[in-house]
Design a protein around this motif. Structure first.
Motif, PDB file in Angstrom:
ATOM      1  N   ASP A  48       0.836  -1.216   0.000  1.00 50.53           N
ATOM      2  CA  ASP A  48       0.000   0.000   0.000  1.00 50.53           C
ATOM      3  C   ASP A  48       0.864   1.257   0.000  1.00 50.53           C
ATOM      4  O   ASP A  48       0.570   2.227  -0.704  1.00 50.53           O
ATOM      5  N   LEU A  49       1.914   1.232   0.795  1.00 52.26           N
ATOM      6  CA  LEU A  49       2.808   2.384   0.911  1.00 52.26           C
ATOM      7  C   LEU A  49       3.445   2.729  -0.426  1.00 52.26           C
ATOM      8  O   LEU A  49       3.604   3.910  -0.779  1.00 52.26           O
ATOM      9  N   MET A  50       3.771   1.708  -1.194  1.00 46.77           N
ATOM     10  CA  MET A  50       4.441   1.907  -2.476  1.00 46.77           C
ATOM     11  C   MET A  50       3.466   2.019  -3.648  1.00 46.77           C
ATOM     12  O   MET A  50       3.880   2.275  -4.776  1.00 46.77           O
ATOM     13  N   GLY A  51       2.184   1.788  -3.395  1.00 48.23           N
ATOM     14  CA  GLY A  51       1.208   1.823  -4.470  1.00 48.23           C
ATOM     15  C   GLY A  51       1.311   0.624  -5.393  1.00 48.23           C
ATOM     16  O   GLY A  51       1.056   0.740  -6.597  1.00 48.23           O
ATOM     17  N   LYS A  52       1.675  -0.537  -4.827  1.00 45.36           N
ATOM     18  CA  LYS A  52       1.853  -1.749  -5.624  1.00 45.36           C
ATOM     19  C   LYS A  52       0.792  -2.796  -5.257  1.00 45.36           C
ATOM     20  O   LYS A  52       0.120  -2.710  -4.236  1.00 45.36           O
ATOM     21  N   GLU A  53       0.685  -3.809  -6.109  1.00 46.00           N
ATOM     22  CA  GLU A  53      -0.328  -4.840  -5.916  1.00 46.00           C
ATOM     23  C   GLU A  53       0.030  -5.832  -4.824  1.00 46.00           C
ATOM     24  O   GLU A  53      -0.857  -6.345  -4.119  1.00 46.00           O
ATOM     25  N   ALA A  54       1.309  -6.146  -4.680  1.00 47.21           N
ATOM     26  CA  ALA A  54       1.715  -7.222  -3.774  1.00 47.21           C
ATOM     27  C   ALA A  54       3.124  -6.965  -3.283  1.00 47.21           C
ATOM     28  O   ALA A  54       3.840  -6.091  -3.790  1.00 47.21           O
ATOM     29  N   ALA A  55       3.534  -7.762  -2.282  1.00 48.86           N
ATOM     30  CA  ALA A  55       4.882  -7.636  -1.731  1.00 48.86           C
ATOM     31  C   ALA A  55       5.307  -8.953  -1.124  1.00 48.86           C
ATOM     32  O   ALA A  55       4.475  -9.802  -0.780  1.00 48.86           O
ATOM     33  N   VAL A  56       6.623  -9.128  -0.994  1.00 51.95           N
ATOM     34  CA  VAL A  56       7.187 -10.319  -0.356  1.00 51.95           C
ATOM     35  C   VAL A  56       8.316  -9.873   0.560  1.00 51.95           C
ATOM     36  O   VAL A  56       9.152  -9.044   0.187  1.00 51.95           O
ATOM     37  N   TYR A  57       8.328 -10.441   1.772  1.00 53.33           N
ATOM     38  CA  TYR A  57       9.332 -10.099   2.778  1.00 53.33           C
ATOM     39  C   TYR A  57      10.573 -10.959   2.561  1.00 53.33           C
ATOM     40  O   TYR A  57      10.484 -12.191   2.542  1.00 53.33           O
ATOM     41  N   CYS A  58      11.724 -10.325   2.393  1.00 56.54           N
ATOM     42  CA  CYS A  58      12.988 -11.018   2.162  1.00 56.54           C
ATOM     43  C   CYS A  58      13.940 -10.799   3.330  1.00 56.54           C
ATOM     44  O   CYS A  58      13.769  -9.873   4.118  1.00 56.54           O
ATOM     45  N   THR A  59      14.934 -11.651   3.409  1.00 54.97           N
ATOM     46  CA  THR A  59      15.848 -11.578   4.540  1.00 54.97           C
ATOM     47  C   THR A  59      16.740 -10.347   4.492  1.00 54.97           C
ATOM     48  O   THR A  59      17.186  -9.866   5.536  1.00 54.97           O
ATOM     49  N   SER A  60      17.028  -9.847   3.290  1.00 53.05           N
ATOM     50  CA  SER A  60      17.986  -8.749   3.148  1.00 53.05           C
ATOM     51  C   SER A  60      17.732  -7.986   1.858  1.00 53.05           C
ATOM     52  O   SER A  60      16.994  -8.451   0.975  1.00 53.05           O
ATOM     53  N   GLY A  61      18.393  -6.850   1.733  1.00 51.55           N
ATOM     54  CA  GLY A  61      18.315  -6.102   0.495  1.00 51.55           C
ATOM     55  C   GLY A  61      18.942  -6.857  -0.659  1.00 51.55           C
ATOM     56  O   GLY A  61      18.460  -6.803  -1.795  1.00 51.55           O
ATOM     57  N   THR A  62      20.030  -7.568  -0.373  1.00 49.50           N
ATOM     58  CA  THR A  62      20.674  -8.361  -1.418  1.00 49.50           C
ATOM     59  C   THR A  62      19.724  -9.425  -1.948  1.00 49.50           C
ATOM     60  O   THR A  62      19.593  -9.606  -3.162  1.00 49.50           O
ATOM     61  N   GLN A  63      19.046 -10.138  -1.043  1.00 49.53           N
ATOM     62  CA  GLN A  63      18.108 -11.173  -1.485  1.00 49.53           C
ATOM     63  C   GLN A  63      16.913 -10.570  -2.210  1.00 49.53           C
ATOM     64  O   GLN A  63      16.440 -11.115  -3.218  1.00 49.53           O
ATOM     65  N   SER A  64      16.437  -9.434  -1.748  1.00 53.94           N
ATOM     66  CA  SER A  64      15.309  -8.779  -2.391  1.00 53.94           C
ATOM     67  C   SER A  64      15.663  -8.339  -3.800  1.00 53.94           C
ATOM     68  O   SER A  64      14.932  -8.594  -4.761  1.00 53.94           O
ATOM     69  N   ASN A  65      16.802  -7.664  -3.957  1.00 49.78           N
ATOM     70  CA  ASN A  65      17.221  -7.220  -5.281  1.00 49.78           C
ATOM     71  C   ASN A  65      17.450  -8.400  -6.219  1.00 49.78           C
ATOM     72  O   ASN A  65      17.041  -8.378  -7.387  1.00 49.78           O
ATOM     73  N   LEU A  66      18.103  -9.444  -5.705  1.00 47.02           N
ATOM     74  CA  LEU A  66      18.383 -10.600  -6.554  1.00 47.02           C
ATOM     75  C   LEU A  66      17.098 -11.323  -6.932  1.00 47.02           C
ATOM     76  O   LEU A  66      16.931 -11.746  -8.088  1.00 47.02           O
ATOM     77  N   SER A  67      16.170 -11.466  -6.000  1.00 51.30           N
ATOM     78  CA  SER A  67      14.884 -12.088  -6.314  1.00 51.30           C
ATOM     79  C   SER A  67      14.169 -11.301  -7.407  1.00 51.30           C
ATOM     80  O   SER A  67      13.559 -11.880  -8.316  1.00 51.30           O
ATOM     81  N   ALA A  68      14.242  -9.980  -7.322  1.00 55.45           N
ATOM     82  CA  ALA A  68      13.611  -9.139  -8.340  1.00 55.45           C
ATOM     83  C   ALA A  68      14.279  -9.322  -9.694  1.00 55.45           C
ATOM     84  O   ALA A  68      13.607  -9.485 -10.723  1.00 55.45           O
ATOM     85  N   MET A  69      15.605  -9.297  -9.720  1.00 56.21           N
ATOM     86  CA  MET A  69      16.311  -9.422 -10.994  1.00 56.21           C
ATOM     87  C   MET A  69      16.048 -10.779 -11.643  1.00 56.21           C
ATOM     88  O   MET A  69      15.877 -10.875 -12.867  1.00 56.21           O
ATOM     89  N   LEU A  70      16.019 -11.832 -10.825  1.00 61.01           N
ATOM     90  CA  LEU A  70      15.735 -13.161 -11.363  1.00 61.01           C
ATOM     91  C   LEU A  70      14.291 -13.274 -11.841  1.00 61.01           C
ATOM     92  O   LEU A  70      13.992 -14.046 -12.754  1.00 61.01           O
ATOM     93  N   ALA A  71      13.391 -12.523 -11.217  1.00 57.71           N
ATOM     94  CA  ALA A  71      11.993 -12.539 -11.647  1.00 57.71           C
ATOM     95  C   ALA A  71      11.801 -11.781 -12.955  1.00 57.71           C
ATOM     96  O   ALA A  71      10.933 -12.128 -13.762  1.00 57.71           O
ATOM     97  N   HIS A  72      12.620 -10.767 -13.177  1.00 60.94           N
ATOM     98  CA  HIS A  72      12.480  -9.950 -14.388  1.00 60.94           C
ATOM     99  C   HIS A  72      13.223 -10.549 -15.580  1.00 60.94           C
ATOM    100  O   HIS A  72      12.776 -10.372 -16.720  1.00 60.94           O
ATOM    101  N   CYS A  73      14.362 -11.171 -15.348  1.00 61.05           N
ATOM    102  CA  CYS A  73      15.273 -11.542 -16.431  1.00 61.05           C
ATOM    103  C   CYS A  73      15.459 -13.052 -16.542  1.00 61.05           C
ATOM    104  O   CYS A  73      15.467 -13.764 -15.534  1.00 61.05           O
ATOM    105  N   GLN A  74      15.660 -13.504 -17.771  1.00 61.81           N
ATOM    106  CA  GLN A  74      16.066 -14.871 -18.043  1.00 61.81           C
ATOM    107  C   GLN A  74      17.588 -14.908 -18.242  1.00 61.81           C
ATOM    108  O   GLN A  74      18.239 -13.875 -18.421  1.00 61.81           O
TER     109      GLN A  74
END
Length: 356
Positions: free
Chosen positions: A64-90
């Motif tokens: 809600d704070l970011m105006g997005k549909e969904a969110a996932v809690y990650c252990t760290s910024g590194t894991q969050s960024n990497l999860s995002a990059m892997l979700a976007h890219c092949q």
């Protein structure tokens, strides 16, 4: 090596004594009594099954704070960024980012090592941002000789400098024109919010996915929340599992994040004010180089006198200062663990060292 590029865990001298003044990073903050109480009283469940109420509440709140549909809690910024990059890219696809951004320079090359993603590093400007023309030129043509450019990664803040919503829009507009997705590493996004008075959604609106770190200036013990479109977050949640980050009773940590977002955002302005006072005091010392215009949030970069920097750092270490890096260019970071007295002691230590 400049302090901004030094390994963030390194330090010059100092002590871990209780009265030490830790200026290495805002990652050194510790939960206060109120946050510890929130942790102790947290409702928990099994997050892998999706029934941890505190985790669910944190993810919903950040979405809600970011105006997005969904969110996932990650252990760290590194894991969050990497999860995002892997979700976007092949594998074999390309991401564009600033040469000094965390996703390229401070996260162990995970996108390449684990995702087979090709990095394209662009120079950053004085404000830490990317030149839209550079982004445009970096996008590869539809040619089998080149990787497919898929993702643009931005960062806020960068070296303590704010990328305003309009600045982010300039870059993301180029990405949209080429059909790229956009990820924002919001490692210190709330510092940008506090500095500008703009809501987080104003910044997040120019990215598909946003990583919001809770363990820096916000003071939670760990964790980053990745938000974005529901389908991307579903893929990112799978990548989190692949990276070993699926958690069970994570609500104890999520409760700390919820407390941080409820109580520690507006107080970031205190960190900024103390950083400014520290910067101005150091700039007045002979031979000290401080770019006051670049001191916008909670970081000040200081060039020490070239012939005496080692002696100065050794002297201030004896006074209990912990400072990251090991060169004449050092980064000092104010955070929740430092008060006005700590700033006074820091200035006194440097003033004394400069006079010797």
């Amino acid at each position: 090596m400049p302090a901004s590029a030094a390994y963030p865990g390194s330090s010059y001298g100092g002590s871990n004594a209780p009265d030490a003044i830790d200026l290495r990073s805002d990652t050194v903050t510790r939960p206060d009594a109120a946050m510890r109480q929130a942790i102790a009283e947290a409702e928990v469940g099994d997050d892998v099954y999706g029934d941890d109420p505190s985790v669910n509440a944190l993810e919903s709140h950040v979405a809600d704070l970011m105006g997005k549909e969904a969110a996932v809690y990650c252990t760290s910024g590194t894991q969050s960024n990497l999860s995002a990059m892997l979700a976007h890219c092949q594998r074999g696809e390309e991401l564009i980012a600033g040469a000094g951004y965390h996703v390229l320079g401070a996260e162990a090359g995970g996108s390449s090592a684990l995702g087979g993603i090709v990095p394209c590093a662009l120079p950053t400007g004085p404000d830490g941002g990317l030149d839209p023309d550079d982004i445009d030129a970096a996008v590869k043509p539809d040619d089998p000789h080149y990787p497919i450019t898929r993702l643009l990664c931005l960062e806020n803040t960068m070296g303590g400098k704010v990328q305003g919503p309009e600045r982010l829009e300039e870059c993301s507009a180029v990405a949209r024109r080429h059909g790229l997705s956009v990820h924002l590493d919001g490692a210190r996004l709330m510092n940008a919010v506090a500095a500008t008075g703009r809501p987080a959604s104003d910044f997040a609106s120019h990215a598909d996915t946003v990583s919001l770190c809770l363990s820096k200036g916000l003071g939670a013990p760990c964790g980053t929340v990745l938000s974005g479109p529901a389908d991307i977050i579903t893929r990112a949640r799978r990548q989190r599992k692949l990276l070993g980050g699926a958690m069970r009773q994570a609500g104890f940590l999520a409760a700390a994040g919820l407390h941080a977002l409820s109580h520690n955002v507006t107080r970031l302005a205190d960190d900024h004010a103390r950083t400014r006072r520290l910067a101005e005091g150091l700039a007045a010392l002979p031979g000290f180089e401080v770019d006051l215009e670049a001191c916008q949030t909670n970081m000040v970069f200081v060039g020490l006198p070239g012939d005496r920097w080692q002696a100065i750092l050794a002297n201030v270490a004896q006074e209990g200062l912990l400072i990251g890096g090991g060169s004449r260019s050092v980064r000092l970071v104010c955070h929740k663990g430092l008060d006005d007295d700590a700033v006074d002691r820091t200035l006194q230590a440097f003033q004394q060292a400069a006079a010797e």
